[in-house]
Design an enzyme around this catalytic site. Structure first.
Site, PDB file in Angstrom:
ATOM      1  N   SER A 191     -28.006 -11.669 -25.836  1.00  0.00           N
ATOM      2  CA  SER A 191     -26.924 -10.982 -26.550  1.00  0.00           C
ATOM      3  C   SER A 191     -27.539  -9.992 -27.523  1.00  0.00           C
ATOM      4  O   SER A 191     -28.656 -10.204 -28.017  1.00  0.00           O
ATOM      5  CB  SER A 191     -26.064 -11.981 -27.321  1.00  0.00           C
ATOM      6  OG  SER A 191     -25.171 -11.328 -28.218  1.00  0.00           O
ATOM      7  N   GLY A 245     -18.852 -13.522   2.947  1.00  0.00           N
ATOM      8  CA  GLY A 245     -19.562 -14.169   4.033  1.00  0.00           C
ATOM      9  C   GLY A 245     -20.853 -14.833   3.600  1.00  0.00           C
ATOM     10  O   GLY A 245     -21.537 -15.478   4.399  1.00  0.00           O
ATOM     11  N   TYR A 295     -25.042 -19.445 -32.251  1.00  0.00           N
ATOM     12  CA  TYR A 295     -25.091 -18.607 -31.052  1.00  0.00           C
ATOM     13  C   TYR A 295     -26.179 -17.551 -31.185  1.00  0.00           C
ATOM     14  O   TYR A 295     -27.007 -17.365 -30.274  1.00  0.00           O
ATOM     15  CB  TYR A 295     -23.720 -17.959 -30.864  1.00  0.00           C
ATOM     16  CG  TYR A 295     -23.608 -16.968 -29.733  1.00  0.00           C
ATOM     17  CD1 TYR A 295     -23.269 -17.385 -28.451  1.00  0.00           C
ATOM     18  CD2 TYR A 295     -23.815 -15.600 -29.948  1.00  0.00           C
ATOM     19  CE1 TYR A 295     -23.150 -16.475 -27.409  1.00  0.00           C
ATOM     20  CE2 TYR A 295     -23.697 -14.687 -28.912  1.00  0.00           C
ATOM     21  CZ  TYR A 295     -23.362 -15.124 -27.651  1.00  0.00           C
ATOM     22  OH  TYR A 295     -23.242 -14.223 -26.629  1.00  0.00           O
ATOM     23  N   ILE A 326     -18.459  -7.335 -24.391  1.00  0.00           N
ATOM     24  CA  ILE A 326     -17.983  -7.365 -23.016  1.00  0.00           C
ATOM     25  C   ILE A 326     -16.691  -8.164 -22.978  1.00  0.00           C
ATOM     26  O   ILE A 326     -16.619  -9.269 -23.528  1.00  0.00           O
ATOM     27  CB  ILE A 326     -19.022  -8.002 -22.074  1.00  0.00           C
ATOM     28  CG1 ILE A 326     -20.402  -7.365 -22.274  1.00  0.00           C
ATOM     29  CG2 ILE A 326     -18.558  -7.899 -20.630  1.00  0.00           C
ATOM     30  CD1 ILE A 326     -20.474  -5.883 -21.972  1.00  0.00           C
ATOM     31  N   ALA A 353     -29.688 -19.113 -31.020  1.00  0.00           N
ATOM     32  CA  ALA A 353     -30.046 -19.551 -29.667  1.00  0.00           C
ATOM     33  C   ALA A 353     -30.386 -18.362 -28.776  1.00  0.00           C
ATOM     34  O   ALA A 353     -31.339 -18.407 -27.994  1.00  0.00           O
ATOM     35  CB  ALA A 353     -28.903 -20.361 -29.068  1.00  0.00           C
ATOM     36  N   LYS A 354     -29.613 -17.287 -28.902  1.00  0.00           N
ATOM     37  CA  LYS A 354     -29.883 -16.103 -28.081  1.00  0.00           C
ATOM     38  C   LYS A 354     -31.195 -15.442 -28.485  1.00  0.00           C
ATOM     39  O   LYS A 354     -31.944 -14.948 -27.632  1.00  0.00           O
ATOM     40  CB  LYS A 354     -28.726 -15.110 -28.202  1.00  0.00           C
ATOM     41  CG  LYS A 354     -27.402 -15.617 -27.635  1.00  0.00           C
ATOM     42  CD  LYS A 354     -27.495 -15.951 -26.156  1.00  0.00           C
ATOM     43  CE  LYS A 354     -26.131 -16.225 -25.554  1.00  0.00           C
ATOM     44  NZ  LYS A 354     -26.203 -16.580 -24.115  1.00  0.00           N
ATOM     45  N   GLY A 360     -22.712 -21.371 -15.852  1.00  0.00           N
ATOM     46  CA  GLY A 360     -21.529 -20.699 -16.364  1.00  0.00           C
ATOM     47  C   GLY A 360     -20.911 -19.801 -15.303  1.00  0.00           C
ATOM     48  O   GLY A 360     -20.341 -18.751 -15.606  1.00  0.00           O
ATOM     49  N   ASN A 362     -25.440 -12.201 -36.583  1.00  0.00           N
ATOM     50  CA  ASN A 362     -24.008 -12.216 -36.858  1.00  0.00           C
ATOM     51  C   ASN A 362     -23.693 -13.417 -37.729  1.00  0.00           C
ATOM     52  O   ASN A 362     -23.880 -14.559 -37.307  1.00  0.00           O
ATOM     53  CB  ASN A 362     -23.217 -12.284 -35.541  1.00  0.00           C
ATOM     54  CG  ASN A 362     -21.736 -12.037 -35.731  1.00  0.00           C
ATOM     55  OD1 ASN A 362     -21.153 -12.470 -36.721  1.00  0.00           O
ATOM     56  ND2 ASN A 362     -21.115 -11.351 -34.796  1.00  0.00           N
TER      57      ASN A 362
END
Length: 260
Positions: free
Chosen positions: A150, A62, A163, A196, A166-167, A20, A157
């Site tokens: 998360s 660099g 989601y 975020i 899985a987290k 990601g 939630n």
């Protein structure tokens, strides 16, 4: 004891794969790591953006950087991407698993396909990429892994159960892998961000009343991706040499449930 007895430790010189890596926390992590000289391989579904961002990072810092089109749901594509990353960066000693997708259909929206997509993006790659990279990490002192979890892993939630599940699974997997990887001196930790402002969250922010998130955050504002990235960089550095199997929460002090 004076500060003379507490030496400042540098980051390893090995390269880091960031899933990601073309946007959000993944991109910010790649940028943060490159600023201390670590080579970075940006894996992303959007290969063109990954290549462009890698070129920008290399120009600005660099540090060696490569962008690759990788679909994490297809493990057969990983060996070639690992080899390309290894060749471009010369060595591999870090993994940041930041790739993610989010469901918004609650319980009623769960399908076999959406469930598989969520688990196969967030959870399965952490286990199987760690296994695939084990020879590299074992060979390179100071190797470490960070999984981006998360606060939903703990709070839950109802809007995005796949989601959140899985987290949550990532936290358990990280603790289990830490037990095995410690035998080889490899560390693995989780970073759990709160709200975020990333491309994943912004659509939700745009449709909610102003201050919806901010009023339950002690610092009174949304976080920025670079604030999470600094935590990631720390956990991959020798400054965190005695930290493994832990969850570092970066949420500005989130004090309430996810229900709105």
């Amino acid at each position: 004891m004076t500060n003379d007895h507490i030496p400042r430790l540098n980051s390893p010189a090995t390269g880091v794969i960031i899933t990601g890596g073309a946007s959000g926390i993944g991109l910010a992590s790649a940028q943060a790591l490159a600023t201390v000289g670590r080579g970075v391989a940006l894996w992303d579904l959007n290969g063109a953006k990954a290549e462009n961002e890698a070129a920008a990072i290399a120009s600005a810092t660099g540090a060696p950087a490569i962008g690759l089109a990788v679909d994490l749901r297809d493990p057969d594509a990983w060996p070639a991407a690992i080899e390309s990353s290894r060749v471009a960066l010369e060595s591999l000693g870090g993994l940041v698993h930041a790739a993610g997708i989010v469901d918004t259909g609650s319980l009623e929206g769960i399908t076999p396909e959406s469930w598989a997509a969520g688990i196969d993006t967030h959870l399965r790659p952490l286990a199987l990429l760690t296994k695939a990279l084990l020879p590299d990490f074992t060979a390179n002192t100071g190797s470490a892994i960070v999984g981006i979890a998360s606060i939903n892993a703990t709070l839950g939630n109802g809007i995005n159960p796949i989601y959140s599940t899985a987290k949550s699974g990532m936290l358990g997997l990280i603790r289990s892998l830490a037990d095995r990887l410690g035998q080889d001196g490899i560390r693995i930790n989780a970073v759990s961000p709160g709200q975020i402002l990333t491309p994943m969250l912004k659509p939700t922010v745009d449709i909610l009343p102003a201050g919806t998130f901010e009023r339950r955050i002690l610092l009174g504002r949304l976080g920025q991706a670079h604030e999470v990235a600094r935590a990631v960089r720390y956990l991959l550095s020798e400054e965190a040499s005695y930290i493994t199997a832990t969850e570092l929460v970066v949420d500005g002090g989130n004090i309430s449930s996810q229900r709105m």
